[in-house]
Design a protein around this motif. Sequence first.
Motif, PDB file in Angstrom:
ATOM      1  N   TYR A  46      44.331  38.290  38.863  1.00 16.34           N
ATOM      2  CA  TYR A  46      43.363  39.389  38.757  1.00 16.34           C
ATOM      3  C   TYR A  46      41.931  38.868  38.781  1.00 16.34           C
ATOM      4  N   TYR A  50      39.229  40.118  41.479  1.00 16.67           N
ATOM      5  CA  TYR A  50      37.904  40.676  41.234  1.00 16.67           C
ATOM      6  C   TYR A  50      36.810  39.755  41.756  1.00 16.67           C
ATOM      7  N   GLN A  53      36.753  40.979  45.262  1.00 13.81           N
ATOM      8  CA  GLN A  53      36.254  42.343  45.412  1.00 13.81           C
ATOM      9  C   GLN A  53      34.778  42.472  45.049  1.00 13.81           C
ATOM     10  N   LEU A  54      34.416  41.899  43.907  1.00 12.57           N
ATOM     11  CA  LEU A  54      33.081  42.139  43.374  1.00 12.57           C
ATOM     12  C   LEU A  54      32.082  41.086  43.819  1.00 12.57           C
ATOM     13  N   TRP A 112      44.449  47.757  34.510  1.00  7.62           N
ATOM     14  CA  TRP A 112      44.424  47.717  35.978  1.00  7.62           C
ATOM     15  C   TRP A 112      45.554  48.515  36.617  1.00  7.62           C
TER      16      TRP A 112
END
Lengths: 286, 234
Positions: A46, A50, A53-54, A112
Amino acid sequence: MFIQLVVSGLLLGCIYSLISMGLSLIWGVMGIVNFAHGAFVMLAMYAAYYGDQLLRIDPLLFTPVAILLLFFLGVLVYQIIIQYVVDGPYVSRLLATFGLGFFLINMAQFLWSPNFRTIKESMVHGVWKIGSVMIELPKLASSLGSILVAALVFLFIRKTRTGQAIQAISADKMGAALMGINLKRIAAFSFGLGIACAGAAGSLLATFYYIFPDVASLFGLIALVAVALGGFGSVEGAFLGALILGLVETLGGYYVDPNWKYALMFLIYLGIVLIRPQGLLGRGKV
Amino acid sequence: MLEIVNLKAGYRGVPALQGVTLEVHKGEIVGIIGSNGAGKSTLIRAISGLIKPTEGTITFKGIRIDTLPSHEIVRLGIIQVPEGRHLFGKQTVEENLKLGAYLIKDEKKIKDHLEHVYSIFPILKERKKQRAETLSGGQQQMLAIGRGLMSNPELLIVDECSLGVAPIVVEEIFRILKTINAQGTTIMLVEQKVHEALELAHRAYVLQTGRVVMHGTGEELLKSELVQKAYLGI
Ligand SMILES: Nc1ncnc2c1ncn2[C@@H]1O[C@H](COP(=O)(O)OP(=O)(O)O)[C@@H](O)[C@H]1O
Ligand SMILES: [Mg+2]
Protein backbone atom coordinates in the motif's frame (compact mmCIF):
# COMPACT_ATOMS: atom_id res chain seq x y z
CA MET A 1 5.71 -25.07 -21.23
CA PHE A 2 7.64 -26.78 -18.47
CA ILE A 3 10.60 -24.41 -18.81
CA GLN A 4 8.21 -21.49 -18.87
CA LEU A 5 6.68 -22.64 -15.59
CA VAL A 6 10.05 -23.23 -13.98
CA VAL A 7 11.19 -19.75 -14.94
CA SER A 8 8.00 -18.14 -13.61
CA GLY A 9 8.26 -20.23 -10.44
CA LEU A 10 11.83 -19.22 -9.77
CA LEU A 11 11.06 -15.55 -10.35
CA LEU A 12 8.22 -15.73 -7.86
CA GLY A 13 10.38 -17.81 -5.51
CA CYS A 14 13.05 -15.11 -5.37
CA ILE A 15 10.55 -12.63 -3.98
CA TYR A 16 9.20 -15.21 -1.53
CA SER A 17 12.81 -15.78 -0.49
CA LEU A 18 13.26 -12.22 0.59
CA ILE A 19 10.07 -12.32 2.67
CA SER A 20 11.08 -15.64 4.23
CA MET A 21 14.56 -14.44 5.02
CA GLY A 22 13.11 -11.73 7.23
CA LEU A 23 10.91 -14.22 9.03
CA SER A 24 13.83 -16.58 9.57
CA LEU A 25 16.06 -13.78 10.85
CA ILE A 26 13.48 -12.73 13.44
CA TRP A 27 12.95 -16.30 14.56
CA GLY A 28 16.69 -16.89 14.88
CA VAL A 29 17.32 -13.85 17.05
CA MET A 30 14.29 -13.82 19.34
CA GLY A 31 12.53 -17.13 18.96
CA ILE A 32 9.39 -15.45 17.70
CA VAL A 33 7.38 -16.71 14.77
CA ASN A 34 6.17 -13.46 13.32
CA PHE A 35 2.62 -14.25 12.27
CA ALA A 36 2.23 -10.60 11.28
CA HIS A 37 4.97 -10.88 8.67
CA GLY A 38 2.62 -10.95 5.70
CA ALA A 39 0.81 -7.90 7.04
CA PHE A 40 4.03 -5.92 6.76
CA VAL A 41 4.40 -7.03 3.14
CA MET A 42 0.87 -5.79 2.60
CA LEU A 43 1.54 -2.44 4.29
CA ALA A 44 4.58 -1.94 2.09
CA MET A 45 2.45 -2.72 -0.98
CA TYR A 46 0.00 0.00 0.00
CA ALA A 47 2.85 2.39 0.76
CA ALA A 48 4.24 1.71 -2.72
CA TYR A 49 0.77 2.09 -4.18
CA TYR A 50 0.31 5.52 -2.65
CA GLY A 51 3.87 6.41 -3.57
CA ASP A 52 2.86 5.72 -7.14
CA GLN A 53 -0.57 7.39 -6.98
CA LEU A 54 0.26 10.48 -4.97
CA LEU A 55 3.95 11.06 -5.50
CA ARG A 56 4.36 9.42 -8.92
CA ILE A 57 7.29 7.34 -7.70
CA ASP A 58 7.53 3.96 -9.36
CA PRO A 59 7.33 1.06 -6.86
CA LEU A 60 10.72 -0.19 -8.01
CA LEU A 61 12.30 3.11 -7.08
CA PHE A 62 10.13 3.35 -3.99
CA THR A 63 11.78 0.20 -2.62
CA PRO A 64 14.54 1.96 -0.64
CA VAL A 65 11.89 4.20 0.92
CA ALA A 66 9.78 1.15 1.79
CA ILE A 67 12.84 -0.49 3.36
CA LEU A 68 13.44 2.52 5.59
CA LEU A 69 9.76 2.99 6.50
CA LEU A 70 9.27 -0.65 7.38
CA PHE A 71 12.57 -0.84 9.25
CA PHE A 72 11.48 1.93 11.58
CA LEU A 73 7.98 0.50 11.83
CA GLY A 74 9.57 -2.82 12.82
CA VAL A 75 11.74 -1.21 15.49
CA LEU A 76 8.67 0.63 16.80
CA VAL A 77 6.62 -2.58 16.94
CA TYR A 78 9.48 -4.25 18.79
CA GLN A 79 9.60 -1.42 21.32
CA ILE A 80 5.88 -1.26 22.02
CA ILE A 81 4.93 -4.95 21.75
CA ILE A 82 7.57 -7.56 21.06
CA GLN A 83 10.04 -6.72 23.81
CA TYR A 84 7.36 -7.37 26.41
CA VAL A 85 6.48 -10.84 25.15
CA VAL A 86 9.91 -12.03 24.05
CA ASP A 87 10.70 -13.73 27.35
CA GLY A 88 7.10 -14.66 28.04
CA PRO A 89 5.33 -17.97 27.53
CA TYR A 90 4.97 -19.41 24.05
CA VAL A 91 1.27 -18.61 23.86
CA SER A 92 1.73 -14.92 24.55
CA ARG A 93 4.42 -14.69 21.87
CA LEU A 94 2.12 -16.41 19.43
CA LEU A 95 -0.89 -14.29 20.29
CA ALA A 96 1.06 -11.02 20.15
CA THR A 97 2.16 -11.35 16.53
CA PHE A 98 -0.98 -13.17 15.48
CA GLY A 99 -3.10 -10.40 16.98
CA LEU A 100 -0.94 -7.74 15.42
CA GLY A 101 -1.36 -9.30 11.98
CA PHE A 102 -5.10 -9.58 12.47
CA PHE A 103 -5.26 -5.95 13.56
CA LEU A 104 -3.24 -4.70 10.61
CA ILE A 105 -5.33 -6.60 8.07
CA ASN A 106 -8.55 -5.26 9.55
CA MET A 107 -7.12 -1.78 9.72
CA ALA A 108 -6.24 -2.04 6.03
CA GLN A 109 -9.76 -3.19 5.19
CA PHE A 110 -11.18 -0.28 7.10
CA LEU A 111 -8.85 2.34 5.65
CA TRP A 112 -8.52 1.12 2.09
CA SER A 113 -11.47 -1.25 1.60
CA PRO A 114 -11.06 -4.95 0.75
CA ASN A 115 -10.98 -4.19 -3.00
CA PHE A 116 -8.16 -5.12 -5.32
CA ARG A 117 -5.95 -2.38 -6.63
CA THR A 118 -3.11 -2.41 -9.12
CA ILE A 119 -0.42 -0.04 -10.25
CA LYS A 120 -1.34 1.06 -13.79
CA GLU A 121 1.98 0.43 -15.42
CA SER A 122 5.39 0.15 -13.83
CA MET A 123 8.43 1.75 -15.45
CA VAL A 124 9.62 -1.72 -16.41
CA HIS A 125 6.97 -3.35 -18.52
CA GLY A 126 6.49 -5.66 -21.46
CA VAL A 127 7.60 -9.18 -22.13
CA TRP A 128 10.92 -10.63 -23.07
CA LYS A 129 10.81 -13.62 -25.42
CA ILE A 130 13.58 -16.18 -25.46
CA GLY A 131 12.56 -18.96 -27.80
CA SER A 132 9.24 -20.16 -26.49
CA VAL A 133 9.80 -18.80 -22.99
CA MET A 134 8.16 -15.52 -22.11
CA ILE A 135 9.57 -13.52 -19.27
CA GLU A 136 7.36 -10.78 -17.93
CA LEU A 137 9.74 -7.93 -17.31
CA PRO A 138 7.99 -6.50 -14.22
CA LYS A 139 8.39 -9.88 -12.54
CA LEU A 140 11.99 -10.12 -13.64
CA ALA A 141 12.75 -6.66 -12.27
CA SER A 142 11.10 -7.50 -8.93
CA SER A 143 12.97 -10.79 -8.67
CA LEU A 144 16.31 -9.19 -9.42
CA GLY A 145 15.51 -6.48 -6.90
CA SER A 146 14.69 -9.15 -4.32
CA ILE A 147 17.93 -11.00 -4.98
CA LEU A 148 19.85 -7.76 -4.62
CA VAL A 149 18.24 -6.87 -1.31
CA ALA A 150 18.60 -10.42 0.01
CA ALA A 151 22.28 -10.47 -0.96
CA LEU A 152 22.87 -7.16 0.81
CA VAL A 153 21.16 -8.40 3.97
CA PHE A 154 23.15 -11.62 3.80
CA LEU A 155 26.44 -9.74 3.43
CA PHE A 156 25.45 -7.45 6.26
CA ILE A 157 24.85 -10.38 8.59
CA ARG A 158 28.11 -12.05 7.59
CA LYS A 159 30.48 -9.13 7.41
CA THR A 160 29.52 -6.37 9.82
CA ARG A 161 29.99 -6.13 13.56
CA THR A 162 26.23 -5.86 14.12
CA GLY A 163 25.71 -8.80 11.78
CA GLN A 164 28.17 -10.86 13.79
CA ALA A 165 26.26 -9.95 16.94
CA ILE A 166 23.01 -11.04 15.27
CA GLN A 167 24.58 -14.42 14.47
CA ALA A 168 25.97 -14.69 17.99
CA ILE A 169 22.57 -14.09 19.58
CA SER A 170 20.94 -16.62 17.28
CA ALA A 171 23.56 -19.17 18.26
CA ASP A 172 23.79 -18.53 22.01
CA LYS A 173 21.94 -15.76 23.83
CA MET A 174 23.80 -16.17 27.10
CA GLY A 175 27.18 -16.29 25.37
CA ALA A 176 26.26 -13.12 23.50
CA ALA A 177 25.15 -11.30 26.66
CA LEU A 178 28.44 -12.23 28.33
CA MET A 179 30.37 -10.60 25.49
CA GLY A 180 28.70 -7.29 26.20
CA ILE A 181 26.15 -7.46 23.40
CA ASN A 182 23.04 -5.49 24.27
CA LEU A 183 20.44 -8.16 23.52
CA LYS A 184 17.45 -5.82 23.42
CA ARG A 185 19.12 -3.38 21.10
CA ILE A 186 20.22 -6.04 18.64
CA ALA A 187 16.80 -7.72 18.85
CA ALA A 188 15.09 -4.41 18.05
CA PHE A 189 17.44 -3.91 15.13
CA SER A 190 16.91 -7.46 13.88
CA PHE A 191 13.15 -7.11 14.07
CA GLY A 192 13.45 -3.92 12.05
CA LEU A 193 15.70 -5.63 9.54
CA GLY A 194 13.38 -8.61 9.21
CA ILE A 195 10.40 -6.33 8.64
CA ALA A 196 12.45 -4.27 6.18
CA CYS A 197 12.92 -7.45 4.11
CA ALA A 198 9.15 -7.87 4.06
CA GLY A 199 8.87 -4.20 3.15
CA ALA A 200 11.29 -4.44 0.24
CA ALA A 201 9.42 -7.46 -1.08
CA GLY A 202 6.07 -5.68 -0.73
CA SER A 203 7.23 -2.67 -2.69
CA LEU A 204 8.75 -4.87 -5.41
CA LEU A 205 5.59 -6.99 -5.59
CA ALA A 206 3.44 -3.88 -5.97
CA THR A 207 4.68 -3.43 -9.53
CA PHE A 208 2.65 -6.38 -10.78
CA TYR A 209 0.71 -8.04 -7.95
CA TYR A 210 -2.83 -7.33 -6.85
CA ILE A 211 -2.86 -5.10 -3.79
CA PHE A 212 -5.53 -5.94 -1.22
CA PRO A 213 -5.60 -6.40 2.57
CA ASP A 214 -5.86 -10.17 2.57
CA VAL A 215 -2.72 -10.51 0.51
CA ALA A 216 -1.16 -10.41 3.98
CA SER A 217 -2.49 -13.86 4.88
CA LEU A 218 -1.21 -15.30 1.63
CA PHE A 219 2.36 -14.04 1.94
CA GLY A 220 2.45 -14.69 5.67
CA LEU A 221 1.58 -18.33 5.09
CA ILE A 222 3.97 -18.72 2.19
CA ALA A 223 6.85 -17.33 4.25
CA LEU A 224 5.94 -19.52 7.20
CA VAL A 225 5.87 -22.64 5.04
CA ALA A 226 9.12 -21.67 3.28
CA VAL A 227 10.91 -21.20 6.58
CA ALA A 228 9.58 -24.41 8.05
CA LEU A 229 10.48 -26.19 4.83
CA GLY A 230 14.04 -24.90 4.82
CA GLY A 231 14.54 -25.33 8.54
CA PHE A 232 13.85 -22.74 11.21
CA GLY A 233 16.86 -20.59 11.96
CA SER A 234 18.60 -21.20 8.66
CA VAL A 235 18.50 -18.22 6.31
CA GLU A 236 19.88 -20.33 3.44
CA GLY A 237 17.19 -22.89 4.18
CA ALA A 238 14.48 -20.23 4.04
CA PHE A 239 15.83 -19.15 0.69
CA LEU A 240 15.74 -22.66 -0.69
CA GLY A 241 12.30 -23.34 0.79
CA ALA A 242 10.92 -20.22 -0.87
CA LEU A 243 12.30 -21.16 -4.29
CA ILE A 244 10.69 -24.58 -3.97
CA LEU A 245 7.38 -22.96 -3.08
CA GLY A 246 7.57 -20.69 -6.11
CA LEU A 247 8.04 -23.76 -8.32
CA VAL A 248 5.25 -25.67 -6.62
CA GLU A 249 2.95 -22.73 -7.13
CA THR A 250 3.49 -22.43 -10.89
CA LEU A 251 4.00 -26.12 -11.72
CA GLY A 252 1.23 -27.26 -9.39
CA GLY A 253 -1.06 -24.53 -10.62
CA TYR A 254 -0.61 -25.75 -14.18
CA TYR A 255 -0.38 -29.51 -13.89
CA VAL A 256 -2.80 -30.03 -11.04
CA ASP A 257 -5.31 -27.23 -10.77
CA PRO A 258 -4.86 -23.51 -10.11
CA ASN A 259 -7.36 -23.71 -7.27
CA TRP A 260 -5.27 -26.37 -5.61
CA LYS A 261 -1.86 -24.79 -5.84
CA TYR A 262 -1.79 -23.52 -2.25
CA ALA A 263 -3.21 -26.74 -0.91
CA LEU A 264 -0.43 -28.48 -2.79
CA MET A 265 2.20 -26.24 -1.22
CA PHE A 266 1.02 -27.14 2.23
CA LEU A 267 0.77 -30.79 1.36
CA ILE A 268 4.43 -30.85 0.34
CA TYR A 269 5.24 -28.95 3.50
CA LEU A 270 3.45 -31.54 5.61
CA GLY A 271 5.26 -34.30 3.78
CA ILE A 272 8.67 -32.79 4.42
CA VAL A 273 7.88 -31.94 8.01
CA LEU A 274 6.80 -35.49 8.67
CA ILE A 275 9.89 -36.98 7.05
CA ARG A 276 12.42 -34.33 8.09
CA PRO A 277 10.98 -32.22 10.94
CA GLN A 278 14.12 -30.06 11.17
CA GLY A 279 13.51 -28.86 7.61
CA LEU A 280 15.74 -29.31 4.58
CA LEU A 281 18.81 -27.55 5.95
CA GLY A 282 18.18 -28.16 9.63
CA ARG A 283 19.31 -25.48 12.03
CA GLY A 284 22.13 -24.05 9.95
CA LYS A 285 24.03 -20.83 10.03
CA VAL A 286 22.06 -17.60 10.15
CA MET B 1 37.87 -4.61 43.77
CA LEU B 2 34.75 -6.83 43.94
CA GLU B 3 32.64 -6.88 47.08
CA ILE B 4 29.61 -9.06 47.60
CA VAL B 5 27.51 -8.60 50.71
CA ASN B 6 24.75 -10.92 51.90
CA LEU B 7 23.82 -11.99 48.39
CA LYS B 8 20.63 -13.98 47.95
CA ALA B 9 19.37 -15.30 44.63
CA GLY B 10 17.38 -18.18 43.27
CA TYR B 11 15.27 -19.56 40.49
CA ARG B 12 11.52 -18.99 40.50
CA GLY B 13 11.43 -18.45 44.22
CA VAL B 14 13.65 -21.43 45.07
CA PRO B 15 16.74 -20.00 46.77
CA ALA B 16 20.16 -21.09 45.52
CA LEU B 17 22.25 -18.50 47.35
CA GLN B 18 21.38 -17.81 50.97
CA GLY B 19 23.45 -14.79 51.91
CA VAL B 20 26.92 -14.95 50.41
CA THR B 21 29.55 -12.43 51.47
CA LEU B 22 32.96 -12.33 49.84
CA GLU B 23 35.53 -10.05 48.30
CA VAL B 24 38.14 -10.17 45.58
CA HIS B 25 41.15 -7.90 45.63
CA LYS B 26 42.99 -6.57 42.62
CA GLY B 27 45.64 -8.96 41.37
CA GLU B 28 44.34 -12.04 43.16
CA ILE B 29 43.30 -15.45 42.01
CA VAL B 30 40.28 -16.27 44.16
CA GLY B 31 38.90 -19.79 44.11
CA ILE B 32 35.23 -20.61 44.57
CA ILE B 33 34.94 -24.29 45.34
CA GLY B 34 32.11 -26.58 46.24
CA SER B 35 30.35 -29.62 44.95
CA ASN B 36 27.77 -29.81 42.20
CA GLY B 37 24.69 -27.73 43.01
CA ALA B 38 26.39 -25.67 45.72
CA GLY B 39 25.48 -22.42 43.99
CA LYS B 40 28.80 -21.47 42.40
CA SER B 41 27.41 -20.80 38.95
CA THR B 42 24.45 -18.97 40.43
CA LEU B 43 26.85 -16.70 42.27
CA ILE B 44 28.71 -15.69 39.16
CA ARG B 45 25.55 -15.47 37.08
CA ALA B 46 24.47 -12.84 39.56
CA ILE B 47 27.82 -11.05 39.25
CA SER B 48 27.43 -10.97 35.45
CA GLY B 49 23.86 -9.72 35.69
CA LEU B 50 22.35 -12.82 34.09
CA ILE B 51 20.06 -13.23 37.10
CA LYS B 52 18.93 -10.54 39.49
CA PRO B 53 19.61 -11.08 43.21
CA THR B 54 16.66 -10.92 45.58
CA GLU B 55 18.74 -9.41 48.35
CA GLY B 56 22.24 -8.10 48.99
CA THR B 57 24.68 -6.02 46.98
CA ILE B 58 27.47 -6.50 44.49
CA THR B 59 29.97 -3.68 44.15
CA PHE B 60 32.75 -3.46 41.60
CA LYS B 61 35.38 -0.69 41.85
CA GLY B 62 32.96 1.16 44.10
CA ILE B 63 30.01 0.91 41.68
CA ARG B 64 26.82 -1.02 42.50
CA ILE B 65 26.46 -3.52 39.67
CA ASP B 66 23.67 -5.78 40.90
CA THR B 67 21.07 -3.62 39.16
CA LEU B 68 22.94 -3.26 35.86
CA PRO B 69 22.26 -5.26 32.68
CA SER B 70 24.96 -7.71 31.56
CA HIS B 71 26.42 -5.56 28.82
CA GLU B 72 27.03 -2.69 31.24
CA ILE B 73 28.82 -5.05 33.60
CA VAL B 74 31.04 -6.25 30.76
CA ARG B 75 31.79 -2.62 29.93
CA LEU B 76 33.02 -2.09 33.49
CA GLY B 77 35.59 -4.84 32.99
CA ILE B 78 34.09 -8.07 34.31
CA ILE B 79 34.14 -10.98 31.90
CA GLN B 80 32.73 -14.41 32.60
CA VAL B 81 33.83 -17.53 30.78
CA PRO B 82 30.73 -19.59 31.49
CA GLU B 83 30.37 -23.21 32.35
CA GLY B 84 29.64 -25.08 29.13
CA ARG B 85 31.60 -22.42 27.21
CA HIS B 86 28.66 -20.99 25.26
CA LEU B 87 30.66 -20.50 22.09
CA PHE B 88 29.12 -19.44 18.80
CA GLY B 89 29.45 -22.82 17.16
CA LYS B 90 28.76 -21.95 13.54
CA GLN B 91 31.04 -18.95 13.54
CA THR B 92 34.77 -19.24 13.00
CA VAL B 93 37.36 -19.20 15.76
CA GLU B 94 38.42 -15.72 14.77
CA GLU B 95 34.83 -14.44 14.60
CA ASN B 96 34.28 -15.80 18.11
CA LEU B 97 37.37 -14.00 19.32
CA LYS B 98 36.36 -10.74 17.68
CA LEU B 99 32.96 -10.97 19.33
CA GLY B 100 34.86 -11.07 22.61
CA ALA B 101 36.00 -7.55 21.78
CA TYR B 102 32.49 -6.46 20.85
CA LEU B 103 32.55 -3.35 23.01
CA ILE B 104 35.91 -2.15 21.70
CA LYS B 105 35.59 0.26 18.78
CA ASP B 106 39.30 0.79 18.12
CA GLU B 107 40.29 -1.64 15.32
CA LYS B 108 43.95 -1.38 16.23
CA LYS B 109 43.25 -2.41 19.80
CA ILE B 110 41.17 -5.37 18.64
CA LYS B 111 44.07 -6.50 16.46
CA ASP B 112 46.53 -6.17 19.33
CA HIS B 113 44.32 -8.18 21.64
CA LEU B 114 43.86 -10.79 18.93
CA GLU B 115 47.62 -11.16 18.52
CA HIS B 116 47.98 -11.37 22.28
CA VAL B 117 45.40 -14.15 22.52
CA TYR B 118 47.03 -15.98 19.59
CA SER B 119 50.37 -15.78 21.38
CA ILE B 120 48.84 -17.35 24.48
CA PHE B 121 46.93 -20.00 22.50
CA PRO B 122 48.85 -20.63 19.25
CA ILE B 123 46.47 -23.46 18.37
CA LEU B 124 43.67 -20.90 17.95
CA LYS B 125 45.70 -19.08 15.31
CA GLU B 126 46.17 -22.33 13.39
CA ARG B 127 42.44 -22.97 13.56
CA LYS B 128 41.23 -19.42 13.10
CA LYS B 129 39.17 -20.11 9.96
CA GLN B 130 37.51 -23.20 11.40
CA ARG B 131 34.03 -23.22 12.87
CA ALA B 132 34.18 -23.21 16.67
CA GLU B 133 32.06 -26.36 16.88
CA THR B 134 34.70 -28.36 15.02
CA LEU B 135 37.30 -27.87 17.78
CA SER B 136 38.05 -30.47 20.44
CA GLY B 137 36.83 -29.94 24.01
CA GLY B 138 40.15 -28.59 25.22
CA GLN B 139 40.51 -26.27 22.24
CA GLN B 140 36.95 -25.02 22.75
CA GLN B 141 37.81 -24.20 26.34
CA MET B 142 40.87 -22.31 25.17
CA LEU B 143 38.72 -20.45 22.69
CA ALA B 144 36.24 -19.57 25.44
CA ILE B 145 39.02 -18.20 27.62
CA GLY B 146 40.65 -16.45 24.66
CA ARG B 147 37.31 -14.87 23.74
CA GLY B 148 37.01 -13.70 27.34
CA LEU B 149 40.46 -12.10 27.18
CA MET B 150 39.68 -10.18 24.00
CA SER B 151 38.20 -7.27 25.92
CA ASN B 152 41.24 -7.19 28.21
CA PRO B 153 39.08 -7.56 31.32
CA GLU B 154 40.08 -6.44 34.79
CA LEU B 155 38.30 -9.38 36.37
CA LEU B 156 38.11 -12.70 34.57
CA ILE B 157 35.66 -15.22 36.02
CA VAL B 158 36.19 -18.77 34.82
CA ASP B 159 33.47 -21.31 35.59
CA GLU B 160 34.44 -25.00 35.56
CA CYS B 161 36.98 -24.73 32.77
CA SER B 162 38.11 -28.29 33.50
CA LEU B 163 34.75 -29.79 32.58
CA GLY B 164 34.99 -32.12 29.57
CA VAL B 165 38.69 -31.37 29.11
CA ALA B 166 41.52 -33.92 29.22
CA PRO B 167 43.54 -33.72 32.47
CA ILE B 168 46.74 -32.78 30.68
CA VAL B 169 44.98 -29.90 28.94
CA VAL B 170 43.48 -28.79 32.26
CA GLU B 171 47.01 -28.52 33.61
CA GLU B 172 48.01 -26.41 30.65
CA ILE B 173 44.96 -24.16 31.02
CA PHE B 174 45.67 -23.66 34.72
CA ARG B 175 49.25 -22.76 33.91
CA ILE B 176 48.02 -20.22 31.38
CA LEU B 177 45.58 -18.74 33.91
CA LYS B 178 48.52 -18.24 36.25
CA THR B 179 50.41 -16.39 33.52
CA ILE B 180 47.40 -14.25 32.68
CA ASN B 181 47.11 -13.37 36.37
CA ALA B 182 50.81 -12.51 36.55
CA GLN B 183 50.22 -10.11 33.66
CA GLY B 184 47.72 -8.21 35.78
CA THR B 185 44.28 -9.77 35.32
CA THR B 186 42.40 -10.58 38.50
CA ILE B 187 40.82 -14.03 38.32
CA MET B 188 37.90 -15.75 39.99
CA LEU B 189 38.26 -19.47 39.52
CA VAL B 190 35.15 -21.57 40.00
CA GLU B 191 36.00 -25.23 40.25
CA GLN B 192 34.93 -28.67 41.34
CA LYS B 193 38.52 -29.84 40.92
CA VAL B 194 39.23 -28.68 44.44
CA HIS B 195 42.84 -29.74 44.79
CA GLU B 196 44.09 -28.12 41.59
CA ALA B 197 42.07 -24.98 42.22
CA LEU B 198 43.37 -24.52 45.75
CA GLU B 199 46.94 -24.95 44.58
CA LEU B 200 46.47 -22.18 42.05
CA ALA B 201 44.34 -19.77 44.10
CA HIS B 202 45.74 -17.21 46.50
CA ARG B 203 42.55 -17.37 48.52
CA ALA B 204 39.38 -19.37 48.20
CA TYR B 205 35.82 -19.65 49.46
CA VAL B 206 34.06 -22.94 50.06
CA LEU B 207 30.40 -22.90 49.08
CA GLN B 208 27.87 -25.41 50.40
CA THR B 209 24.15 -25.22 49.64
CA GLY B 210 24.32 -21.51 48.89
CA ARG B 211 26.43 -20.47 51.86
CA VAL B 212 30.11 -19.72 52.38
CA VAL B 213 31.15 -22.30 54.98
CA MET B 214 34.82 -21.51 55.00
CA HIS B 215 37.40 -19.24 53.47
CA GLY B 216 41.13 -18.72 53.67
CA THR B 217 44.32 -19.02 51.67
CA GLY B 218 44.64 -21.92 49.29
CA GLU B 219 47.17 -23.52 51.57
CA GLU B 220 45.02 -23.17 54.68
CA LEU B 221 42.06 -24.73 52.96
CA LEU B 222 44.12 -27.61 51.57
CA LYS B 223 45.14 -28.42 55.13
CA SER B 224 41.72 -27.94 56.69
CA GLU B 225 39.78 -30.92 57.91
CA LEU B 226 36.56 -29.79 56.22
CA VAL B 227 38.10 -29.55 52.78
CA GLN B 228 40.11 -32.73 53.16
CA LYS B 229 37.07 -34.70 54.27
CA ALA B 230 34.44 -33.27 51.98
CA TYR B 231 36.35 -32.68 48.77
CA LEU B 232 39.67 -34.43 48.78
CA GLY B 233 38.54 -37.75 50.24
CA ILE B 234 41.42 -37.83 52.69
N1 LIG C 1 18.48 -22.50 35.51
C1 LIG C 1 18.11 -23.01 36.69
N2 LIG C 1 16.81 -23.16 37.00
C2 LIG C 1 16.42 -23.66 38.18
N3 LIG C 1 17.26 -24.06 39.13
C3 LIG C 1 18.58 -23.96 38.90
C4 LIG C 1 19.07 -23.42 37.67
N4 LIG C 1 20.42 -23.44 37.71
C5 LIG C 1 20.75 -23.94 38.90
N5 LIG C 1 19.68 -24.26 39.63
C6 LIG C 1 19.66 -24.81 40.99
O1 LIG C 1 20.35 -23.91 41.83
C7 LIG C 1 21.21 -24.60 42.70
C8 LIG C 1 22.64 -24.14 42.49
O2 LIG C 1 23.07 -24.50 41.21
P1 LIG C 1 24.41 -23.97 40.56
O3 LIG C 1 24.60 -22.55 40.91
O4 LIG C 1 24.38 -24.32 39.12
O5 LIG C 1 25.49 -24.87 41.32
P2 LIG C 1 26.99 -25.18 40.95
O6 LIG C 1 27.43 -24.27 39.88
O7 LIG C 1 27.71 -24.97 42.23
O8 LIG C 1 27.05 -26.61 40.54
C9 LIG C 1 21.02 -26.09 42.40
O9 LIG C 1 20.13 -26.60 43.34
C10 LIG C 1 20.42 -26.11 41.03
O10 LIG C 1 19.56 -27.21 40.88
MG1 LIG D 1 28.21 -24.70 38.06
